[in-house]
Design a protein around this motif. Sequence first.
Motif, short mmCIF file in Angstrom:
data_model
loop_
_atom_site.label_atom_id
_atom_site.label_comp_id
_atom_site.label_asym_id
_atom_site.label_seq_id
_atom_site.Cartn_x
_atom_site.Cartn_y
_atom_site.Cartn_z
N ARG A 139 0.83 -1.21 0.00
CA ARG A 139 0.00 0.00 0.00
C ARG A 139 0.87 1.26 0.00
O ARG A 139 0.61 2.22 -0.74
CB ARG A 139 -0.92 0.00 1.23
CG ARG A 139 -1.83 1.23 1.30
CD ARG A 139 -2.57 1.25 2.62
NE ARG A 139 -3.52 0.15 2.71
CZ ARG A 139 -4.78 0.23 2.35
NH1 ARG A 139 -5.26 1.37 1.86
NH2 ARG A 139 -5.59 -0.80 2.47
N ALA A 140 1.90 1.28 0.83
CA ALA A 140 2.78 2.45 0.90
C ALA A 140 3.48 2.68 -0.44
O ALA A 140 3.61 3.83 -0.90
CB ALA A 140 3.81 2.27 2.00
N ALA A 155 -5.32 3.13 -3.53
CA ALA A 155 -4.20 3.94 -3.07
C ALA A 155 -4.27 5.35 -3.65
O ALA A 155 -3.91 6.33 -2.98
CB ALA A 155 -2.87 3.28 -3.47
N TYR A 156 -4.76 5.47 -4.87
CA TYR A 156 -4.88 6.77 -5.54
C TYR A 156 -6.01 7.59 -4.92
O TYR A 156 -5.86 8.79 -4.69
CB TYR A 156 -5.13 6.55 -7.03
CG TYR A 156 -5.15 7.80 -7.87
CD1 TYR A 156 -4.05 8.13 -8.66
CD2 TYR A 156 -6.25 8.64 -7.89
CE1 TYR A 156 -4.05 9.27 -9.45
CE2 TYR A 156 -6.27 9.78 -8.66
CZ TYR A 156 -5.17 10.11 -9.44
OH TYR A 156 -5.19 11.25 -10.21
N GLY A 157 -7.16 6.97 -4.67
CA GLY A 157 -8.31 7.70 -4.15
C GLY A 157 -8.83 8.73 -5.13
O GLY A 157 -8.83 9.93 -4.86
N LEU A 195 -13.34 -2.09 -4.57
CA LEU A 195 -13.03 -0.65 -4.60
C LEU A 195 -13.68 0.07 -3.42
O LEU A 195 -14.88 -0.07 -3.18
CB LEU A 195 -13.50 -0.06 -5.92
CG LEU A 195 -12.69 -0.57 -7.12
CD1 LEU A 195 -13.43 -0.34 -8.42
CD2 LEU A 195 -11.32 0.10 -7.16
N HIS A 196 -12.89 0.85 -2.72
CA HIS A 196 -13.36 1.50 -1.51
C HIS A 196 -13.23 3.03 -1.53
O HIS A 196 -14.02 3.72 -0.90
CB HIS A 196 -12.60 0.97 -0.29
CG HIS A 196 -12.48 -0.52 -0.25
ND1 HIS A 196 -13.58 -1.35 -0.13
CD2 HIS A 196 -11.40 -1.34 -0.34
CE1 HIS A 196 -13.18 -2.61 -0.14
NE2 HIS A 196 -11.87 -2.63 -0.26
N ASN A 197 -12.24 3.53 -2.25
CA ASN A 197 -11.91 4.95 -2.16
C ASN A 197 -12.16 5.66 -3.48
O ASN A 197 -11.42 5.46 -4.45
CB ASN A 197 -10.43 5.13 -1.76
CG ASN A 197 -10.08 4.39 -0.49
OD1 ASN A 197 -10.92 4.20 0.38
ND2 ASN A 197 -8.83 3.98 -0.37
N ALA A 198 -13.20 6.47 -3.53
CA ALA A 198 -13.49 7.26 -4.73
C ALA A 198 -14.53 8.29 -4.38
O ALA A 198 -15.39 8.06 -3.51
CB ALA A 198 -13.99 6.36 -5.87
N GLY A 199 -14.48 9.43 -5.06
CA GLY A 199 -15.51 10.43 -4.86
C GLY A 199 -16.84 9.97 -5.42
O GLY A 199 -17.88 10.05 -4.77
N ARG A 252 -9.88 9.12 -0.08
CA ARG A 252 -9.49 8.03 0.82
C ARG A 252 -10.05 8.25 2.22
O ARG A 252 -10.12 7.31 3.02
CB ARG A 252 -7.97 7.90 0.87
CG ARG A 252 -7.34 7.37 -0.42
CD ARG A 252 -5.83 7.36 -0.34
NE ARG A 252 -5.30 8.71 -0.24
CZ ARG A 252 -4.07 9.00 0.17
NH1 ARG A 252 -3.24 8.02 0.51
NH2 ARG A 252 -3.65 10.24 0.21
N PHE A 253 -10.42 9.50 2.55
CA PHE A 253 -10.92 9.77 3.90
C PHE A 253 -12.07 10.76 3.95
O PHE A 253 -12.55 11.12 5.02
CB PHE A 253 -9.79 10.28 4.81
CG PHE A 253 -8.99 11.42 4.21
CD1 PHE A 253 -9.45 12.72 4.26
CD2 PHE A 253 -7.78 11.17 3.60
CE1 PHE A 253 -8.72 13.75 3.71
CE2 PHE A 253 -7.03 12.20 3.05
CZ PHE A 253 -7.50 13.51 3.10
N SER A 254 -12.56 11.23 2.79
CA SER A 254 -13.68 12.16 2.80
C SER A 254 -14.61 11.86 1.64
O SER A 254 -14.28 11.07 0.75
CB SER A 254 -13.18 13.61 2.73
OG SER A 254 -12.48 13.85 1.53
N SER A 255 -15.76 12.51 1.65
CA SER A 255 -16.79 12.21 0.64
C SER A 255 -17.10 13.44 -0.18
O SER A 255 -16.65 14.56 0.12
CB SER A 255 -18.07 11.74 1.34
OG SER A 255 -18.60 12.78 2.15
#
Length: 435
Positions: free
Chosen positions: A14-15, A328-330, A348-352, A382-385
Amino acid sequence: MIRTIDLRGRTPSRAELIALVPRAETDVSVASEAAAALIEAVRSDGLVALRGQAERFDKVVPEHVRVPQADIDAAVAALEPGVRAALDEAIVRVRQATAAQIPEPRTTTLGDGALVQQRWQPVERVGLYVPGGKAVYPSSVVMNVVPAQLAGVGSIAIASPPQSEFGGSIHPTILGAAGLLGVDEVYAIGGAGAVGALAYGVDEIGLDPVQVITGPGNVFVAAAKRLVRGVVGIDSEAGPTEILIIADASADPAFVTADLVSQAEHDELAAAVLVTDSAELAAAVATEVQTAASVTRHAERVAIALDGPQSAIVLVDSIEVAAAFSNAYGPEHLEIQTADPDAALARLHNAGAIFVGAFSPVSLGDYLAGSNHVLPTGGQSRFSSGLGAYTFLRPQQVIRYDRGALEAVADRIVALSSAENLPAHGEAVTARFAR
């Protein structure tokens, strides 16, 4: 024109993926000093500073910083019929989709006479920023205003840069969209100064401070939003647009190419990324994108964006690795064009916002999908919507206990307050039963 990153044969951590993702060579913090100076000038000099900033950055001094209602009404009347019909349809669709974001109030009964009520309270006043410059964004008026209205916000102010082409007023199509939505408080102000004006208010023009500021803008707007966070709430530091497409051999190269170019035309810093496990698709897109980019109206802007470090074709061994790369990109906008899109979606978890299938392009979401196009960029998904009714709502718990319900837990409150060496907390409870 667009570079290739070959990750085949590798399983990055991930890093490592976060370090590998292509990004524009921009940093909001580098604009902070300039943005802070512009905000402070507005705080100290008010209207004088706003006019000076308009002359400096927009090359025009607006006659009316607050746009008169007559001008808004005239802009509505002058809307081209096709544009008005499209805006009306967008308003209907965004209202319908946004309604699902408003939670129902609930009451939890914890015992006889012991109630906790969960309610969602709208802020009272918001400031909505609509950018100007390279393009005109009446759709952003819809995306900002509709969620605020459905959340129950009672006072809405719009800020948008003055346009020299229109005598220092804002673009008439933006004004028309505001009028269609019933917004009558519109200011011809832009950039970091506009964010400062919304956050702190400007008495001379009747601009009262707001509680939340939303809307996309350039790096100085993003820096200004970061600086006033804490004085007001913000949605996110929305910067240059991004599209990441996950595609396999089943994808149509023409569709993928068109979607990459569509987002690259926003800005020279726009990011266009394809992640694929198909070397054939990658080669086809690399070829087609050169032709498509050369013939589009904003060819120069598109070429710079596609040639920049923020854009790339990424080759991976599998769709599973593609999903890990995307997480990782988000990305702001994520498209899935694969033979089994639901299998990819599950990873898939991170996307606007996520656009599934060959006939769900990002352009649909920009205008008429019903979803909101004000979305986090720069990896912030990755941490906001994205923007929604919830942006303007505050969850609040209302506690209602009667005498018997409090007495039932009094000993436990005293025990915990003693354990924390805060005896007065317990005494505030036992005092109610001393008589």
